[in-house]
Design an enzyme around this catalytic site. Structure first.
Site, PDB file in Angstrom:
ATOM      1  N   ASP A   1      33.276  40.433  35.746  1.00 35.27           N
ATOM      2  CA  ASP A   1      32.973  40.712  37.150  1.00 35.27           C
ATOM      3  C   ASP A   1      32.072  39.625  37.715  1.00 35.27           C
ATOM      4  O   ASP A   1      31.338  38.952  36.978  1.00 35.27           O
ATOM      5  CB  ASP A   1      32.245  42.050  37.287  1.00 35.27           C
ATOM      6  CG  ASP A   1      33.203  43.206  37.492  1.00 35.27           C
ATOM      7  OD1 ASP A   1      34.401  42.949  37.676  1.00 35.27           O
ATOM      8  OD2 ASP A   1      32.748  44.359  37.471  1.00 35.27           O
TER       9      ASP A   1
ATOM     10  N   LYS B   1      39.478  36.794  40.688  1.00 32.45           N
ATOM     11  CA  LYS B   1      40.535  35.828  40.968  1.00 32.45           C
ATOM     12  C   LYS B   1      41.858  36.191  40.304  1.00 32.45           C
ATOM     13  O   LYS B   1      42.771  35.372  40.247  1.00 32.45           O
ATOM     14  CB  LYS B   1      40.086  34.435  40.523  1.00 32.45           C
ATOM     15  CG  LYS B   1      38.902  33.908  41.322  1.00 32.45           C
ATOM     16  CD  LYS B   1      38.498  32.517  40.887  1.00 32.45           C
ATOM     17  CE  LYS B   1      37.306  32.018  41.712  1.00 32.45           C
ATOM     18  NZ  LYS B   1      36.852  30.676  41.275  1.00 32.45           N
TER      19      LYS B   1
END
Length: 410
Positions: free
Chosen positions: A200, A222
């Site tokens: 994270d 991403k």
């Protein structure tokens, strides 16, 4: 005998008689390990520390409330001699020698038949460090070596390859509030053993730089989402890599179950038949205020604290928070993910009875080198956030505890 090195050996004491003479600080330190070894422990001492007495009261040891007497070591496999009476210690060690009982003496290592190593434990491994000779023994040195080895095993800086087949699966690891030193020992070890880390944005990023080159690090922010929502994509990535037989760590900020959507990931893994280990983390809801000098509770000021999510505004139909009830509480309110909604939150609390003068602290990037604290009140917090350009991640503390600690440094 003192000129020869000691021969190291691991004693298996489960169900075997162990005699401890003396109920002071030495016994207090040594007894827990003997209890953990499953020994049948008899303590002989007229007095004992409160902690040792509690062990006797709990039935973990048998306490004979008198001083040492000849014959006490009969049938013993091991003895710890730690009374404050040198004559009794000498007599007891002589008895141990006659009966061939391995004994440790706290007052005179040269007269003992055994020495206690500095020990530590890490995932099924016991590390024992023993000085070669009695002369020149330095307990602090051996303890320091023990600590260095155990810490290296725990945090992964001392890597010993596993020569057994690892069970593939996922470890859901709470990384803590941001400072890499605040991840748990178990979390850091699992991170060091991972093949894949899905991290994270709020996890302790500095730890990722320490990973070996072969470890695949995936930024959860991403992951290509395609037709999936973000959380579904993360779940799919966890399942996909685990099914490839890899050891996967899902590194999350704070604690996985405190507004971390950790249970959603556990449920997805369970549906796919993938084992998951959950490692709790230090929640930013208490650690970040603490790092900024704010106790979430304090005697005579706050007897409770409530942690709420501020990611949706109080007037949003998706909100599950009873803001009216929170406004009536007198304790501390900790708001996570609420920077952009704090104006509406403050307005709602005041509308339901909380004083506009209630102090508020916003702690941005808590526990990291970029930490800063901004103070306000419910009446001024919305404007303060704009004026001071407070940005996420920030923990918001509302209540009188904000004023308890030392004044924040400007």
């Amino acid at each position: 005998m003192a000129e020869h090195p000691a021969y190291p050996v691991g004693l298996r004491l489960s169900g075997r008689r162990v005699v401890v003479l003396g109920g002071g600080q030495v016994a207090q330190r040594r007894l827990p390990a003997l209890i953990a070894a499953g020994a049948d422990i008899v303590l002989v001492s007229p007095e004992a520390t409160p902690s040792v007495e509690a062990m006797a009261d709990a039935g973990e040891i048998t306490w004979v409330r008198r001083g040492y007497a000849d014959g006490d070591l009969a049938e013993a496999w091991y003895a710890l001699i730690a009374t404050s009476d040198p004559a009794a210690n000498t007599a007891a060690s002589a008895e141990a020698e006659r009966h061939r009982v391995w004994c440790v003496r706290s007052d005179d290592a040269d007269q003992a038949t055994a020495w206690t190593p500095a020990t530590g434990h890490s995932e099924g491994v016991t590390v024992a460090v023993l000085t070669t000779h009695a002369r020149g023994r330095d307990p602090r040195h051996t303890a320091a070596i023990r600590d260095a080895v155990v810490e290296g095993l725990r945090d992964g800086t001392l890597v010993a390859p596993h020569h057994r087949t690892r069970t593939p699966g996922v470890a859901l690891v709470g990384g803590g509030p941001g400072d890499p030193d605040l991840i748990t020992v178990r979390g850091r070890r699992l991170l060091a053993e991972a093949d894949v880390v899905i991290a994270d944005r709020l996890g302790p990023r500095d730890l990722l730089a320490e990973l070996p080159p072969h470890v695949e690090v995936i930024d959860a922010a991403k992951i290509p989402y395609g037709r999936y929502m973000a959380q579904e994509a993360i779940n799919n990535a966890l399942v996909e890599h685990a099914k490839q037989g890899k050891a996967v760590v899902r590194l999350k900020g704070g604690d996985p179950y405190v507004f971390g959507r950790g249970m959603e990931e556990v449920q997805a893994l369970a549906e796919a038949g993938i084992p998951c280990t959950v490692v709790p983390g230090i929640s930013s809801s208490i650690s970040v205020p603490g790092a900024a000098g704010i106790p979430v509770t304090h005697r005579g000021v706050a007897h409770e604290f409530t942690v709420v999510s501020g990611h949706v505004a109080p007037d949003d139909e998706r909100s599950l928070v009873d803001w009216a009830s929170l406004a009536r509480l007198t304790g501390t309110l900790v708001v996570l993910m609420g920077v952009d909604k704090i104006g509406k939150i403050a307005e709602t609390l005041v509308a339901h009875g909380r004083s506009p003068a209630t102090p508020v602290a916003l702690v941005q990037e808590g526990t990291t080198a970029a930490q800063r604290r901004v103070d306000a009140t419910l009446a001024t917090v919305a404007e303060t956030v704009r004026a001071e350009d407070v940005r996420p991640p920030a923990v918001i503390v509302i209540g009188e505890v904000v004023r308890v600690g030392p004044a924040p440094v400007a």
